[in-house]
Design a protein around this motif. Structure first.
Motif, PDB file in Angstrom:
ATOM      1  N   UNK A  71       1.034  -1.514   0.188  1.00  0.00           N
ATOM      2  CA  UNK A  71      -0.503   0.008   0.248  1.00  0.00           C
ATOM      3  C   UNK A  71       1.573   1.424  -0.061  1.00  0.00           C
ATOM      4  N   UNK A  72       1.551   1.287   0.840  1.00  0.00           N
ATOM      5  CA  UNK A  72       3.410   2.421   0.728  1.00  0.00           C
ATOM      6  C   UNK A  72       4.002   2.683   0.110  1.00  0.00           C
ATOM      7  N   UNK A  73       3.896   0.873  -0.922  1.00  0.00           N
ATOM      8  CA  UNK A  73       4.945   1.793  -1.459  1.00  0.00           C
ATOM      9  C   UNK A  73       4.422   1.413  -2.892  1.00  0.00           C
ATOM     10  N   UNK A  74       3.397   1.483  -3.356  1.00  0.00           N
ATOM     11  CA  UNK A  74       2.451   1.437  -4.226  1.00  0.00           C
ATOM     12  C   UNK A  74       2.220   3.334  -4.920  1.00  0.00           C
ATOM     13  N   UNK A  75       1.837   4.198  -3.962  1.00  0.00           N
ATOM     14  CA  UNK A  75       2.390   4.949  -3.468  1.00  0.00           C
ATOM     15  C   UNK A  75       3.430   6.234  -3.810  1.00  0.00           C
ATOM     16  N   UNK A  76       4.306   5.223  -3.034  1.00  0.00           N
ATOM     17  CA  UNK A  76       6.225   5.916  -3.267  1.00  0.00           C
ATOM     18  C   UNK A  76       6.451   6.360  -5.064  1.00  0.00           C
ATOM     19  N   UNK A  77       6.117   4.745  -5.838  1.00  0.00           N
ATOM     20  CA  UNK A  77       6.480   5.025  -6.558  1.00  0.00           C
ATOM     21  C   UNK A  77       5.911   5.290  -7.598  1.00  0.00           C
ATOM     22  N   UNK A  78       4.596   5.777  -7.579  1.00  0.00           N
ATOM     23  CA  UNK A  78       4.001   6.841  -8.571  1.00  0.00           C
ATOM     24  C   UNK A  78       4.110   8.338  -7.997  1.00  0.00           C
ATOM     25  N   UNK A  79       3.826   8.846  -6.939  1.00  0.00           N
ATOM     26  CA  UNK A  79       3.882   9.897  -6.706  1.00  0.00           C
ATOM     27  C   UNK A  79       5.948  10.622  -6.003  1.00  0.00           C
ATOM     28  N   UNK A  80       6.678   9.701  -6.316  1.00  0.00           N
ATOM     29  CA  UNK A  80       7.838  10.001  -5.835  1.00  0.00           C
ATOM     30  C   UNK A  80       8.403  10.914  -7.553  1.00  0.00           C
ATOM     31  N   UNK A  81       8.003  10.280  -8.507  1.00  0.00           N
ATOM     32  CA  UNK A  81       8.324  10.902 -10.297  1.00  0.00           C
ATOM     33  C   UNK A  81       7.581  12.691  -9.744  1.00  0.00           C
ATOM     34  N   UNK A  82       6.957  12.197  -9.099  1.00  0.00           N
ATOM     35  CA  UNK A  82       5.756  13.795  -9.188  1.00  0.00           C
ATOM     36  C   UNK A  82       6.284  14.867  -8.521  1.00  0.00           C
ATOM     37  N   UNK A  83       6.900  14.164  -6.981  1.00  0.00           N
ATOM     38  CA  UNK A  83       7.945  15.199  -6.166  1.00  0.00           C
ATOM     39  C   UNK A  83       8.917  15.419  -6.489  1.00  0.00           C
ATOM     40  N   UNK A  84       9.572  15.214  -7.371  1.00  0.00           N
ATOM     41  CA  UNK A  84      10.733  14.836  -7.550  1.00  0.00           C
ATOM     42  C   UNK A  84      11.238  16.020  -8.673  1.00  0.00           C
ATOM     43  N   UNK A  85       9.820  16.059  -9.733  1.00  0.00           N
ATOM     44  CA  UNK A  85       9.227  17.921 -10.584  1.00  0.00           C
ATOM     45  C   UNK A  85       9.488  18.548  -9.993  1.00  0.00           C
ATOM     46  N   UNK A  86       8.655  17.886  -9.022  1.00  0.00           N
ATOM     47  CA  UNK A  86       9.076  20.345  -7.985  1.00  0.00           C
ATOM     48  C   UNK A  86       9.879  20.043  -6.876  1.00  0.00           C
ATOM     49  N   UNK A  87      11.009  19.182  -7.006  1.00  0.00           N
ATOM     50  CA  UNK A  87      11.880  19.146  -5.593  1.00  0.00           C
ATOM     51  C   UNK A  87      11.321  19.311  -4.633  1.00  0.00           C
ATOM     52  N   UNK A  88      10.443  18.488  -4.169  1.00  0.00           N
ATOM     53  CA  UNK A  88       9.902  19.107  -2.699  1.00  0.00           C
ATOM     54  C   UNK A  88       8.674  17.989  -2.567  1.00  0.00           C
ATOM     55  N   UNK A  89       7.957  17.829  -1.103  1.00  0.00           N
ATOM     56  CA  UNK A  89       7.144  16.452  -1.276  1.00  0.00           C
ATOM     57  C   UNK A  89       7.881  15.980   0.151  1.00  0.00           C
ATOM     58  N   UNK A  90       6.631  15.533   0.786  1.00  0.00           N
ATOM     59  CA  UNK A  90       6.757  14.684   1.890  1.00  0.00           C
ATOM     60  C   UNK A  90       6.225  13.215   1.792  1.00  0.00           C
ATOM     61  N   UNK A  91       6.596  12.064   2.030  1.00  0.00           N
ATOM     62  CA  UNK A  91       6.443  10.984   2.507  1.00  0.00           C
ATOM     63  C   UNK A  91       5.974  10.939   3.777  1.00  0.00           C
ATOM     64  N   UNK A  92       4.827  10.429   4.661  1.00  0.00           N
ATOM     65  CA  UNK A  92       4.411  10.054   6.024  1.00  0.00           C
ATOM     66  C   UNK A  92       4.149   8.696   6.068  1.00  0.00           C
ATOM     67  N   UNK A  93       5.120   7.552   6.402  1.00  0.00           N
ATOM     68  CA  UNK A  93       5.034   6.607   6.644  1.00  0.00           C
ATOM     69  C   UNK A  93       4.527   6.590   8.014  1.00  0.00           C
ATOM     70  N   UNK A  94       4.055   5.438   8.169  1.00  0.00           N
ATOM     71  CA  UNK A  94       3.267   4.350   9.508  1.00  0.00           C
ATOM     72  C   UNK A  94       3.924   2.946   9.811  1.00  0.00           C
ATOM     73  N   UNK A  95       5.042   3.636  11.082  1.00  0.00           N
ATOM     74  CA  UNK A  95       5.795   2.757  11.171  1.00  0.00           C
ATOM     75  C   UNK A  95       4.968   1.940  12.274  1.00  0.00           C
ATOM     76  N   UNK A  96       6.200   0.873  13.189  1.00  0.00           N
ATOM     77  CA  UNK A  96       5.456  -0.011  14.660  1.00  0.00           C
ATOM     78  C   UNK A  96       6.540  -0.342  14.871  1.00  0.00           C
ATOM     79  N   UNK A  97       6.302  -0.216  16.899  1.00  0.00           N
ATOM     80  CA  UNK A  97       7.123  -0.500  17.364  1.00  0.00           C
ATOM     81  C   UNK A  97       7.910  -2.182  17.573  1.00  0.00           C
TER      82      UNK A  97
END
Length: 225
Positions: free
Chosen positions: A105-131
């Motif tokens: 679920x996270x990987x698919x979004x990163x894969x497809x939106x990283x190019x959008x962020x690279x084009x803008x040279x800006x952006x934040x991915x907010x991941x949910x980790x777990x202890x």
């Protein structure tokens, strides 16, 4: 200039808190919900039915997003699931289920939106980790869940490396137990005041995005536990 945030899993307890927080702060909130779920996210500006574990569906959504909204300031990757079981009780089917919910679920979004962020040279991915993914003593009874979340943590590191010469950031938020009605019902004898509220996580996400000095930070939100 409009600030845009995408929130996946927006109909959940954490999702609603994140949507409400960013809406109050003036962001345009684009929410995703599971198709045919009947869920509603009233605070969001726009709501899309999207299975973020579906690679092709996410690719189509990313293309539409780019046409409709352009840049994206942040993506809250909140879709996930939980499962119990030690190594001896955990089969490949259990692993696949957790990997799909938490990692794909996270990987698919990163894969497809990283190019959008690279084009803008800006952006934040907010991941949910777990202890349990960070501490084996907590993960030994939830092996599939812990392994899937450890992949999320590693993905954040790869994003950070991929974007190290840009203004793209990858933050990871690691709660102990989130204070939700479902968790209270499952653990009625616990001290709820020690848990982390969804609103606290939402506040931390907003703080991370709006603090340029923070780069690729892991927020360990363990409350009183």
């Amino acid at each position: 200039m409009e600030r845009n945030i995408i929130v996946t899993g927006a109909a959940g307890n954490l999702g609603k808190a994140v949507v409400e927080k960013f809406k109050r702060e003036g962001y345009r909130v684009i929410a995703t919900i599971l198709p045919d779920s009947g869920d509603e996210v009233e605070e969001a500006d726009d709501v899309y039915e999207l299975d973020v574990t579906d690679e092709k569906a996410v690719a189509a959504f990313a293309s539409e997003y780019h046409l409709q909204y352009g840049e994206v300031d942040a993506i809250g990757l909140l879709v996930g699931g939980y499962g119990k079981g030690g190594i001896e009780q955990t089969g490949l089917e259990d692993l696949e289920k957790m990997f799909k919910l938490n990692f794909y679920s996270a990987y698919n979004m990163v894969k497809n939106f990283l190019p959008v962020m690279k084009k803008a040279d800006f952006g934040n991915f907010l991941f949910m980790g777990a202890r349990p993914a960070l501490q084996p003593e907590d993960g030994k009874g939830v092996v599939a869940y812990a392994l899937s979340k450890s992949l999320v943590d590693e993905l954040a590191k790869y994003v950070a490396e991929e974007a190290k010469n840009s203004k793209i950031r990858a933050h990871v938020f690691v709660p102990s137990i989130i204070d939700t009605p479902e968790n209270r019902e499952a653990m009625p004898d616990s001290e709820f005041s020690n848990w982390v509220s969804p609103s606290e996580i939402a506040e931390a996400m907003h703080f991370a995005i709006n603090s340029p000095g923070l780069r690729n930070t892991t927020f360990k939100m363990y409350g009183g536990i």
